[in-house]
Design a protein around this motif. Structure first.
Motif, short mmCIF file in Angstrom:
data_model
loop_
_atom_site.label_atom_id
_atom_site.label_comp_id
_atom_site.label_asym_id
_atom_site.label_seq_id
_atom_site.Cartn_x
_atom_site.Cartn_y
_atom_site.Cartn_z
N LYS A 87 0.83 -1.21 0.00
CA LYS A 87 0.00 0.00 0.00
C LYS A 87 0.87 1.26 0.00
CE LYS A 87 -2.89 0.31 3.45
NZ LYS A 87 -4.02 0.43 4.38
N LEU A 88 1.92 1.27 0.82
CA LEU A 88 2.81 2.43 0.88
C LEU A 88 3.59 2.61 -0.42
CD1 LEU A 88 4.13 2.03 4.53
CD2 LEU A 88 2.53 3.76 3.68
N ALA A 89 4.06 1.51 -0.99
CA ALA A 89 4.79 1.60 -2.26
C ALA A 89 3.88 2.09 -3.37
CB ALA A 89 5.40 0.24 -2.61
N MET A 90 2.62 1.66 -3.36
CA MET A 90 1.66 2.12 -4.36
C MET A 90 1.44 3.62 -4.25
SD MET A 90 -1.96 0.21 -5.19
CE MET A 90 -1.23 -1.39 -4.95
N ARG A 91 1.38 4.10 -3.03
CA ARG A 91 1.21 5.54 -2.80
C ARG A 91 2.44 6.30 -3.30
NH1 ARG A 91 -1.40 9.91 -3.17
NH2 ARG A 91 -1.17 11.38 -1.48
N ALA A 92 3.63 5.76 -3.08
CA ALA A 92 4.85 6.41 -3.55
C ALA A 92 4.86 6.49 -5.08
CB ALA A 92 6.08 5.65 -3.05
N VAL A 93 4.41 5.44 -5.74
CA VAL A 93 4.34 5.45 -7.21
C VAL A 93 3.35 6.52 -7.67
CG1 VAL A 93 3.60 4.11 -9.23
CG2 VAL A 93 5.11 3.07 -7.51
N GLU A 94 2.23 6.62 -6.99
CA GLU A 94 1.25 7.66 -7.35
C GLU A 94 1.85 9.06 -7.20
OE1 GLU A 94 -2.07 7.02 -4.76
OE2 GLU A 94 -2.61 5.12 -5.71
N LEU A 95 2.57 9.26 -6.11
CA LEU A 95 3.14 10.59 -5.84
C LEU A 95 4.23 10.98 -6.84
CD1 LEU A 95 3.33 10.51 -1.94
CD2 LEU A 95 1.81 11.91 -3.35
N ASP A 96 4.99 10.00 -7.33
CA ASP A 96 6.08 10.36 -8.25
C ASP A 96 5.67 10.26 -9.71
OD1 ASP A 96 6.44 7.74 -9.21
OD2 ASP A 96 8.08 7.32 -7.84
N GLY A 97 4.42 10.00 -9.97
CA GLY A 97 3.93 9.99 -11.34
C GLY A 97 4.05 8.67 -12.07
N GLY A 98 4.54 7.64 -11.39
CA GLY A 98 4.62 6.31 -12.00
C GLY A 98 5.71 6.13 -13.02
N GLU A 99 6.73 6.99 -13.00
CA GLU A 99 7.81 6.86 -13.98
C GLU A 99 9.19 6.75 -13.33
OE1 GLU A 99 7.51 9.85 -16.99
OE2 GLU A 99 5.52 9.18 -17.59
N ASP A 100 9.23 6.52 -12.03
CA ASP A 100 10.52 6.35 -11.35
C ASP A 100 10.80 4.86 -11.23
OD1 ASP A 100 12.75 7.49 -9.57
OD2 ASP A 100 11.80 5.97 -8.29
N TRP A 101 11.83 4.39 -11.89
CA TRP A 101 12.11 2.96 -11.94
C TRP A 101 12.34 2.36 -10.56
CZ3 TRP A 101 16.52 0.83 -10.03
CH2 TRP A 101 17.61 1.68 -9.81
N ASP A 102 12.98 3.10 -9.68
CA ASP A 102 13.32 2.59 -8.36
C ASP A 102 12.05 2.38 -7.52
OD1 ASP A 102 15.21 1.69 -6.53
OD2 ASP A 102 15.44 3.67 -5.62
#
Length: 75
Positions: free
Chosen positions: A5-20
């Motif tokens: 859940k936390l990782a999904m939120r991080a992906v949402e916050l960074d726009g879904g284009e950060d490979w890491d």
């Protein structure tokens, strides 16, 4: 599930284009047995990753396709 859940939120916050961040979400999905999610996120991570890390990311993809989670080795 909290990590996913936390990782999904991080992906949402960074726009879904950060490979890491995508790689982290893939690992969290795999840890929860969400193999389709892990493979989808790792595919995206590979798309955005710089060439010098693609081999390592591909090795993780191979684990997910074999339905095995990625875990850091314990020193």
């Amino acid at each position: 599930q909290e990590a996913q859940k936390l990782a999904m939120r991080a992906v949402e916050l960074d726009g879904g284009e950060d490979w890491d961040t995508l790689d982290t979400l893939a690992a969290a999905c795999a840890e929860n047995g969400n193999w389709p999610g892990a493979i989808r996120c790792q595919t995206d991570a590979l798309k955005f990753a710089p060439p010098e890390v693609r081999q390592e990311l591909q090795e993780r993809m191979d684990l997910y396709k074999a339905r095995k989670p990625y875990r850091l080795p314990i020193p």
